[in-house]
Write an enzyme that holds these catalytic residues in place. Structure first.
Site, PDB file in Angstrom:
ATOM      1  N   ASP A   1      10.363   8.184 -10.819  1.00  0.00           N
ATOM      2  CA  ASP A   1      10.117   7.807  -9.309  1.00  0.00           C
ATOM      3  C   ASP A   1      11.091   6.667  -8.760  1.00  0.00           C
ATOM      4  OD1 ASP A   1       9.343   8.240  -6.492  1.00  0.00           O
ATOM      5  OD2 ASP A   1       7.592   6.932  -6.886  1.00  0.00           O
TER       6      ASP A   1
ATOM      7  N   ARG B   1       0.881  -0.865   0.159  1.00  0.00           N
ATOM      8  CA  ARG B   1       0.279   0.195   0.017  1.00  0.00           C
ATOM      9  C   ARG B   1       0.825   1.746   0.017  1.00  0.00           C
ATOM     10  NH1 ARG B   1      -5.072  -0.070   2.087  1.00  0.00           N
ATOM     11  NH2 ARG B   1      -4.700  -1.814   3.566  1.00  0.00           N
ATOM     12  N   GLY B   2       0.473   1.978  -0.622  1.00  0.00           N
ATOM     13  CA  GLY B   2       1.416   3.743  -0.998  1.00  0.00           C
ATOM     14  C   GLY B   2       0.711   4.313  -0.968  1.00  0.00           C
TER      15      GLY B   2
ATOM     16  N   GLY C   1      -2.012   4.705  -4.079  1.00  0.00           N
ATOM     17  CA  GLY C   1      -2.935   3.163  -4.364  1.00  0.00           C
ATOM     18  C   GLY C   1      -2.683   2.706  -3.329  1.00  0.00           C
TER      19      GLY C   1
END
Length: 595
Positions: A146, A27-28, A31
């Site tokens: 990223d 989880r981040g 999303g």
């Protein structure tokens, strides 16, 4: 109007009538990643549920979803072993869901937290795999945006770590703060490039900055720009220099080159890849196949002279694995001990040929073989001396009373074979001839005599010899017009099999060449300057690839002469390869090894 963030999905949901969500994997801030089962193909997959942060307008959210669709579909075409495979992108609830390869592995971030800072060799190995993934993506027009440890998966295997870069173009922030500006995902502040922190356009160099920060983090356990607040991290990225990478060792030049704040001055992927390859080779110990060789200075006007192996390297046995290097994706290949040469393949090349660390295309013999060879040589000298002494007075004399002259055989000048037709699908054929003396070079050619003792014929009009810091044991010659080059590399001793070297080395270097296509890895059973049907004394690695909008053709020939390892790498446009190879046949025919 500002839209509410969608509610997260519950488990066991059937997505797009096909993917059944089973359990959360991660989880981040952007999303959730699910483990799911593809009920059509009967396989487990990973599903990225994209959930944008609060505060975006409907228009901004729509733009972000549209971009996610576009870039995920582009990433699906990459097909690189160090890029997570994207299978599908579906739309449900008005937002994208990305279906990906499920990789049971820890993130690099978890590895660092659980095991502590990594050593130089392991960092370089993971780093070069990440770089190969980025290079492939950039060639396809995809930016990551990223790059950071939490977006790298590391799997353990019998061959070592496999690093897989995830979330190309999606900029998922797993556990890290993520900034947005007018709907644009900017990435993680401690890893973002200065130009992006200033709101400027991102490019391939921006991803390379993030790679440099990731290398630093692997060695030191954290980003040098990590701060308690996201804004403080951005200020540090823009205005502060990182603390010196005290644990970097050989990696220091790579990290410092990637962390240049001006993207135009930043180290590029080719140079970084060459240095990372060399570090992995030099840090890897192989007592059976590798000989320690001198590392010459990075820049010099004359090629280094062969030197006795220094007493450096791993303290257990002092040996260091030597490998090929790639000059650039369109560059020649050199080979290592135990592997062909960078391409050793930027460029690449290796049996024989053992090469000095720092560049070349040669492989090294084992220490035991050298010792045994020395003993045999001494015995032969003693035996020959005894025989000559016992027969000195019994030789037939000529009319002048002297010893009869020994018979000599005449060297036959080779005739050229028909030129192979230009094609990237057929292996090159070099004329099978004897090697005439260098003094007999044809018109339009001249002899280059290297200070280390070897000589080779070079066409007039080619610039050189040139020396490059990434391959100090090599010399380069460049054509008067068009892409390509000739690279000659060498080593003081040779490995046991050039053919095996190339076969072992190719899988690790093919990713350095965009749209790589292998033509052959085979013995030089016909050709010059050495031919050997077993491939132990001479072997070819031949391939094609794309560089700067042109298809190039490369031939990396590693061979042994007079106990020395050599490699001749030829790179030229594929469309005229047959004619070029035929025209440059004297390269091979007139090569003379050092005594």
């Amino acid at each position: 109007m500002v839209a509410d963030m969608p509610n997260e999905t519950s488990g066991e949901r059937l997505l797009a009538r096909r993917y059944r969500l089973v359990a959360h994997v991660g989880r981040g801030g952007m999303g959730t990643v699910w483990q799911a089962h593809d009920e059509v193909l009967g396989r487990d997959v990973a599903v990225k549920e994209v959930i944008l942060p609060h505060g975006l307008t409907d228009e901004e959210r729509a733009v972000q979803y549209k971009r996610t669709f576009r870039e995920a579909r582009t990433a699906a075409r990459l097909g690189h072993p160090n890029v997570v495979t994207v299978y599908d992108v579906v739309e449900e609830d008005g937002r994208p869901w990305i279906i990906m390869e499920l990789i049971p592995a820890r993130s690099l971030d978890q590895v660092i937290k659980q095991e502590g800072p990594l050593d130089v060799r392991r960092t370089a190995e993971i780093g070069r795999q990440m770089l190969a993934a980025l290079h492939a993506a950039h060639e396809a027009g995809v930016l990551h945006r990223d790059v950071k440890p939490s977006n790298v998966l590391v799997t353990d295997g019998p061959a070592g770590d496999r690093a897989v870069l995830t979330d190309f173009g999606i900029a998922t922030a797993s556990g890290d703060a993520t900034l947005t500006q007018t709907g644009l995902v900017m990435g993680s502040p401690a890893y973002i490039a200065p130009e992006r922190a200033r709101g400027r356009t991102a490019g391939p160099a921006s991803d390379l900055w993030s790679l440099g920060v990731t290398l630093y983090s692997m060695l030191h356990g954290r980003s040098p720009f990590e701060r308690s607040e996201p804004m403080a991290a951005l200020v540090a990225v823009i205005s502060e220099d990182p603390d010196p990478p005290e644990r970097a060792g050989r990696l220091a030049p790579v990290i410092e080159g990637l962390l240049r704040k001006n993207p135009d001055e930043r180290m590029d992927a080719i140079e970084a890849g060459i240095l990372l390859d060399e570090i992995v080779r030099q840090e890897t110990v192989d007592t059976q196949r590798t000989l320690v060789v001198e590392v010459p200075p990075a820049e010099r006007t004359d090629p280094p002279k062969p030197a006795e192996p220094p007493a450096t390297g791993d303290p257990t046995d002092g040996s260091t694995r030597v490998t090929p290097v790639v000059a650039d994706p369109g560059s020649a290949a050199s080979w290592q001990t135990g592997q062909p040469t960078e391409p050793a393949p930027a460029a690449a090349t290796g049996s024989p040929p053992a090469r000095r660390e720092g560049g070349g295309a040669i492989a090294g013999l084992s220490r035991n073989a050298l010792v045994i060879g020395g003993i045999v040589l001494v015995l032969l000298v003693v035996i020959v001396s005894v025989v000559l002494a016992s027969t000195k007075d019994n030789k037939p004399a000529d009319k002048r009373g002297g010893a009869a002259p020994a018979k000599t055989s005449k060297t036959t000048k080779s005739s050229k074979s028909p030129s192979p037709s230009p094609s990237s699908a057929k292996p090159s054929e070099t004329p099978k001839t004897s090697s005439p003396a260098a003094a007999d070079v044809p018109p339009g050619w001249h002899v280059y005599k290297d200070s280390t003792g070897y000589s080779i014929a070079v066409p007039d009009g080619w610039s050189g010899p040139k020396h490059r810091s990434y391959s100090p044991s090599s010399v380069f010659f460049e054509p008067p017009d068009g892409p390509g080059y000739i690279q000659i590399d060498q080593a003081a001793s040779a490995n046991t099999s050039a053919l095996k070297d190339w076969k072992d080395f190719e899988p690790t270097r093919r990713g350095s060449f965009p749209n790589y296509h292998r033509i052959k890895i085979a013995p030089v059973d016909q050709g010059e300057p050495v031919h050997d049907s077993t491939g132990e004394k001479a072997a070819d690695w031949e391939w094609t690839y794309d560089s700067k909008g042109e298809r190039l053709h490369a031939l990396n020939r590693g061979f042994v002469m007079n106990g020395h390892g050599y490699a001749i790498v030829l790179v030229a446009p594929d469309k005229s390869w047959g004619k070029t190879l035929s025209d440059l046949a004297p390269l091979y025919q007139h090569f003379k090894a050092a005594p």
